[in-house]
Design an enzyme around this catalytic site. Structure first.
Site, PDB file in Angstrom:
ATOM      1  CG  LEU A 230      -0.901   1.763  -3.903  1.00 42.10           C
ATOM      2  CD1 LEU A 230      -2.069   1.428  -4.818  1.00 42.10           C
ATOM      3  CD2 LEU A 230       0.064   0.589  -3.808  1.00 42.10           C
TER       4      LEU A 230
ATOM      5  CG  HIS B 240       3.350   0.679  -5.317  1.00 42.25           C
ATOM      6  ND1 HIS B 240       3.520   1.726  -4.463  1.00 42.25           N
ATOM      7  CD2 HIS B 240       3.903  -0.403  -4.702  1.00 42.25           C
ATOM      8  CE1 HIS B 240       4.141   1.326  -3.371  1.00 42.25           C
ATOM      9  NE2 HIS B 240       4.394   0.042  -3.485  1.00 42.25           N
TER      10      HIS B 240
ATOM     11  N   GLY C 137       0.807  -1.219   0.000  1.00 42.89           N
ATOM     12  CA  GLY C 137       0.000   0.000   0.000  1.00 42.89           C
ATOM     13  C   GLY C 137       0.838   1.266   0.000  1.00 42.89           C
TER      14      GLY C 137
ATOM     15  CB  SER D  94      11.086   4.116  -1.293  1.00 42.31           C
ATOM     16  OG  SER D  94      10.831   3.569  -0.014  1.00 42.31           O
ATOM     17  CB  SER D  95       5.998   3.435   0.896  1.00 40.78           C
ATOM     18  OG  SER D  95       5.371   2.844  -0.216  1.00 40.78           O
TER      19      SER D  95
ATOM     20  N   GLY E 226       8.993  -4.809  -8.351  1.00 46.74           N
ATOM     21  CA  GLY E 226       9.904  -3.743  -8.772  1.00 46.74           C
ATOM     22  C   GLY E 226      11.361  -4.131  -8.547  1.00 46.74           C
ATOM     23  CD  GLN E 227      16.397  -5.008 -10.556  1.00 49.48           C
ATOM     24  OE1 GLN E 227      15.703  -6.025 -10.690  1.00 49.48           O
ATOM     25  NE2 GLN E 227      17.678  -5.069 -10.195  1.00 49.48           N
ATOM     26  CE  LYS E 228      13.927   1.805  -3.186  1.00 47.65           C
ATOM     27  NZ  LYS E 228      13.150   1.101  -2.195  1.00 47.65           N
TER      28      LYS E 228
ATOM     29  CD  GLN F  50       7.380  -7.672   3.938  1.00 51.87           C
ATOM     30  OE1 GLN F  50       6.543  -8.424   3.457  1.00 51.87           O
ATOM     31  NE2 GLN F  50       8.053  -6.814   3.176  1.00 51.87           N
TER      32      GLN F  50
HETATM   33  O1  PAF Z   1       7.672  -5.274  -1.920  1.00 52.92           O
HETATM   34  C1  PAF Z   1       6.722  -5.245  -1.121  1.00 52.92           C
HETATM   35  O2  PAF Z   1       5.936  -4.314  -1.092  1.00 52.92           O
HETATM   36  C2  PAF Z   1       6.531  -6.419  -0.158  1.00 52.92           C
HETATM   37  O3  PAF Z   1       7.748  -6.918   0.263  1.00 52.92           O
HETATM   38  C3  PAF Z   1       5.639  -7.530  -0.741  1.00 52.92           C
HETATM   39  C4  PAF Z   1       6.271  -8.184  -1.956  1.00 52.92           C
HETATM   40  C5  PAF Z   1       4.283  -6.963  -1.115  1.00 52.92           C
HETATM   41  C6  PAF Z   1       5.432  -8.624   0.321  1.00 52.92           C
HETATM   42  O4  PAF Z   1       4.857  -8.127   1.483  1.00 52.92           O
END
Ligand code: PAF
Length: 280
Positions: A30, A34, A28, A182-183, A144-146, A58
């Site tokens: 975005l 994205h 999210g 980046s968010s 994304g490649q980022k 994560q």
């Molecule tokens: O890149 C992200 O935004 C996250 O790591 C993902 C792939 C949605 C998994 O939570």
């Protein structure tokens, strides 16, 4: 555009879609990065689905899970303009019910770089991505490649667990001054935002040296390091010149090219960026 939260509703909606499905997994908040994934998915599939889920597993215990930026209403408004068929925004309880204890761990390629700095990060990513692949059964999934190491981990995951889908990697989207979108850029104050341009500048310096014939990986890493050192607000966490598939550090950049990547703290904000040298 259908917006759903439960697994059961998602499964029912998925069953009703005929033709190929492109999935864009997101956390999210975005931005244009994205949306470039959504556009690519739209161009290549009959249907497009987006997941919006700030995945708690994560994030490390001292990371920014609680303050990670969220704005579901704005995200949905943005996606409505991109002909997205389906948005899934589940709760943490939906994805991780009480008693949850099954994890997906991609071993070697999760270990260095981000994995070393953020223990457990890729176990969380691999687990949630596997759950998303099971839930959506997409034909293609867009990343994304980022987050270059994330892409390597997810490609390995998809191969090793036989997910019948194509992983599509899309180019990094940058601000005009080079900062990768980046968010987390929202955390930067004005001074830090200016300082953050050092990441792409440092990578570009090494990229220019590579284009001029430099192949010694130590020299390329040192060039990036010394460019970063010139910015007082930036603190290097790592600079890497690694094999793009195995992520093993290189001595020399050979025909397989190199993933030149870095992680830097600007103030309290942790930023990452990368460039592929000699992209095969
Ligand atoms: O890149 C992200 O935004 C996250 O790591 C993902 C792939 C949605 C998994 O939570």
């Amino acid at each position: 555009m259908l917006t759903l939260t439960s697994f059961a509703d998602l499964r029912a909606a998925r069953r009703s879609l005929t033709g190929s499905l492109g999935l864009v997994p997101t956390m999210g908040y975005l931005h244009r990065g994205h949306l470039s994934l959504v556009e690519r998915a739209r161009a290549e599939n009959a249907h497009v689905a987006v997941s919006i889920f700030v995945n708690p597993t994560q994030f490390g215990p001292n990371e920014d899970l609680s303050r990670y930026p969220r704005d579901l209403t704005h995200d949905l408004e943005l996606l409505a303009g991109y002909h997205v068929d389906l948005v899934w925004a589940p709760t943490p309880e939906e994805l991780y019910p009480a008693g949850f204890q099954t994890w997906v761990s991609v071993e070697q390629v999760s270990a260095p770089l981000e994995g070393k700095q953020r223990p457990g990060h890729f176990r969380g990513v691999a687990t949630v991505v596997a759950k998303l692949f099971n839930a959506f059964t997409p034909d293609r999934a867009y990343f994304g490649q980022k987050d270059a190491q994330q892409v390597v981990v997810i490609r390995r995951l998809a191969r090793d667990l036989n997910f019948p889908l194509e992983i599509v990697t899309c180019p990094i989207v940058r601000e005009p001054d080079g900062l990768a979108l980046s968010s987390r850029n929202v955390y930067l104050n004005a001074e830090e935002r200016q300082a953050a341009t050092v990441l792409s500048r440092a990578l570009r310096a090494a990229e220019a040296a590579f284009a001029a014939g430099e192949r010694d990986a130590d020299v390329l890493r040192a060039m990036v390091g010394s460019a970063l050192a010139q910015e007082p607000l930036a603190r290097e966490e790592y600079v890497s010149a690694a094999d793009p598939e195995t992520l093993a550090e290189l001595e020399t950049v050979g025909p397989g090219g190199a993933l030149l990547s870095l992680a830097v703290r600007v103030g309290k904000t942790r930023l990452i960026d990368n460039v592929v040298l000699g992209a095969p």
